[in-house]
Design a protein around this motif. Sequence first.
Motif, mmCIF file in Angstrom:
data_model
loop_
_atom_site.group_PDB
_atom_site.id
_atom_site.type_symbol
_atom_site.label_atom_id
_atom_site.label_comp_id
_atom_site.label_asym_id
_atom_site.label_seq_id
_atom_site.Cartn_x
_atom_site.Cartn_y
_atom_site.Cartn_z
ATOM 1 N N GLU A 42 0.818 -1.205 0.000
ATOM 2 C CA GLU A 42 0.000 0.000 0.000
ATOM 3 C C GLU A 42 0.858 1.263 0.000
ATOM 4 O O GLU A 42 1.859 1.356 0.699
ATOM 5 C CB GLU A 42 -0.910 -0.018 1.236
ATOM 6 N N GLU A 527 -11.259 4.866 4.624
ATOM 7 C CA GLU A 527 -10.300 4.316 3.667
ATOM 8 C C GLU A 527 -10.746 2.939 3.198
ATOM 9 O O GLU A 527 -10.770 2.643 1.997
ATOM 10 C CB GLU A 527 -8.914 4.209 4.307
ATOM 11 N N ARG A 528 -11.096 2.071 4.157
ATOM 12 C CA ARG A 528 -11.464 0.691 3.797
ATOM 13 C C ARG A 528 -12.817 0.647 3.098
ATOM 14 O O ARG A 528 -12.999 -0.110 2.134
ATOM 15 C CB ARG A 528 -11.492 -0.164 5.061
ATOM 16 N N TRP A 530 -14.217 3.036 1.346
ATOM 17 C CA TRP A 530 -14.087 3.625 0.021
ATOM 18 C C TRP A 530 -13.462 2.635 -0.955
ATOM 19 O O TRP A 530 -13.843 2.583 -2.126
ATOM 20 C CB TRP A 530 -13.274 4.907 0.091
ATOM 21 N N GLN A 531 -12.486 1.854 -0.475
ATOM 22 C CA GLN A 531 -11.901 0.820 -1.330
ATOM 23 C C GLN A 531 -12.978 -0.177 -1.757
ATOM 24 O O GLN A 531 -13.013 -0.631 -2.911
ATOM 25 C CB GLN A 531 -10.780 0.097 -0.577
ATOM 26 N N TYR A 532 -13.876 -0.524 -0.830
ATOM 27 C CA TYR A 532 -14.976 -1.448 -1.125
ATOM 28 C C TYR A 532 -15.908 -0.836 -2.173
ATOM 29 O O TYR A 532 -16.309 -1.493 -3.139
ATOM 30 C CB TYR A 532 -15.730 -1.752 0.165
ATOM 31 N N LYS A 534 -15.231 1.623 -4.322
ATOM 32 C CA LYS A 534 -14.530 1.743 -5.610
ATOM 33 C C LYS A 534 -14.493 0.405 -6.335
ATOM 34 O O LYS A 534 -14.623 0.345 -7.558
ATOM 35 C CB LYS A 534 -13.109 2.267 -5.387
ATOM 36 N N LYS A 535 -14.289 -0.666 -5.567
ATOM 37 C CA LYS A 535 -14.253 -1.986 -6.191
ATOM 38 C C LYS A 535 -15.602 -2.317 -6.814
ATOM 39 O O LYS A 535 -15.673 -2.908 -7.894
ATOM 40 C CB LYS A 535 -13.872 -3.039 -5.145
#
Length: 737
Positions: A42, A527-528, A530-532, A534-535
């Motif tokens: 990361e 952060e986590r 948003w990653q979900y 975005k995926k």
Amino acid sequence: MSDSGKITLALAGNPNAGKTTMFNALTGARQHVGNYPGITVERKEGFATLATGGEKREFHITDLPGAYSLTAYTQEELVARNHLVDERPDAVIHVLNAGSLERNLYLTVQFLELGVPVALGLNMMDEARKKGLTIDSDKLGELMSAPVVETVARAGKGVKDLLAAAGDLAETRKDHTWSPLEISYGPDLDPAITEMTEKIEAAGFLTDRYPSRWLAVKYMEGDEQILTLGRNADIDLAQELEAVTARVSEHCQSTMNTYPEAVIADFRYGFIASLLKQGIVRREPLRERIEMSDRLDKVLTHRALGPALMLGVLLLVYQITFSLGQHPMDWLGLFFGWLGETAESLIPEGLVQSLVVSGIIDGVGGVLSFVPLILIIFFLIAFLEDSGYMARIAYMMDRVFRMFGLHGSSVMPFIVSGGVGGGCAVPGVMASRTLRSRKEKLATLLTAPFMACGAKLPVFILLAGVFFPHHEALALFLITLSAWAFALFAARILRSTLIRGPSTPFVMELPPYRMPTLRGLIIHTWERTWQYIKKAGTVILAISILLWAAMTFPPPHEADLAPLNEAVAEAQAHVDGFPEDTDQATLAQAEDDLAMAEAALAEAGLANSLAGRLGRALEPVSQSAGFEWRTNIALIGGVAAKEVIISTLGTAYSLGDVDPEEAFSLAGHIRSDPTWTTPRGIALILFILLYSPCFVTVVAIRQEAGSWKWALFSIVFNTALAFGVAVAVYQGGAMLL
């Protein structure tokens, strides 16, 4: 400084020194997360602004991976070192745990040996004072020729002063000149280091990137990256340098029963000790006071009570998640149902409508509906991590892990992979590189994907709600325990057969307990989450569209659909032909007949598609575990990304069961389908928990194992184990019911 005028800083520090908290305090919301090029380590970057004396400074800050040294033992340490050498930041902010100064200064010494300008942030000063420690930071800065600032990052104390000190340091080094620190490594090593340094300087050997004496020391340490770079740059000189190292190593072994790398570490710690003995640290009498962390540990890490409390904490995490998240999740589900109906009414019937409604809205919407639950569970996990309790879980699990041939350091890869719910198997697999034993590392990276990662959670939440209504939290808790049990069972099998070998000892630093800050929790959670999100908007959207195409084409021949089209037309005519005063029961029956005819037509199209043919081809085998062809389609899609299982099931049911009068609800479809029995649901849950890692995780396993052999083995072994468990559960449940 950078071309934009911003001062470029790198933020470094040991794990548990508060580096991430410092990064959040410095940059706030002005940060983004990505990966270093070509690898999945990361990369966090952020921006900060500081106004001092009427002058406004702009900072570009890169948060380096946590590291204990700059020797390339792990990929994180290699990434940190390469960033310093290749990017040449204007200064490095080194965040140190003030309560463990000697151990933390080991990394500082290596920064100074490399020559980078360093500003030291003595973090957690409040906890150091509670331990009775007094630190003369001015004298430390004078002895190390580096600015030193006392900070408490979690409370924001000293953060601006540290940033200002780093900015001042950067401006004194505008020409980017580095001044490496030279430490004596004793009469056994110094002559050889001097000899190698002269050879390196004379040939200009890699000196465009590294200081010459630093390169000589790295040769003494046997640094793999430097050895490889040297052989590629000048094979003859590289062999000369390696010969000098071999000669010194043989001398150390014969005279002191040690090796150069250990001698170097000893002299570095000796250098640090000589500094600290000059009145840098004073310890006040503790008057037999037991620290709060020690008091808590007597209970929370107790041999018997600790594990019981740990299980209670995990169950509470799931209970809170479902209690707070159920209604927001339902609201999002209704929203996407309404969105699908609206799109259906606005877009003419045909392929475009099918793509938008079945491929995009039903696919991606099914995943995004779980965002409230994901957000809550990530918040709770961040609380456990920031409070220091997650490290205690690793400590307690070590005793169990050793029984199954794993190492205590295997605990963190399991936790990162989703051992406490959430997480991701990719960084979990990569976390296994901290294990020095290759066999323990292989066993860890092959079993870490069994954990209930964030990608699997929405599937488990959906199925738990369907098959265990009002007991979802308990069901998810038991799923998590099952993941650990199967991972340990599989590890024991592997360590007893394919990867036999002795276990290595485990030593772990337990950080002090601390109350997390709300700001830090919000940043970590966002952060986590948003990653979900975005995926869902990128990878899952792309896969959902591809799966929709596979579930739509090739279309069946019109001749094959003629009887079904006639049945639909007759049923529609029957409904339209009723007079207005027809009783509701008769009208409802006719509408049900129409819905069944339309569903049969849609299902025929799905069955004829590429995905439908593949799903049906597997059905003779999969039905022994209770999986019909639609489920097979979803499980195949799950190999690409586990979140896709929900979107694929949603698309399959949307294409195969048409009811335009009712908002789409996958849970409702499954709940109303009599073929979905509880044994079938449990078998599916366990299969998804255990079967093949997603594609990105498989690639990560290949990177860490160094071979596609183990990556492909993980697909075959995990899927075979998953299918065996699913068959046993389904067949056993069918016999009991």
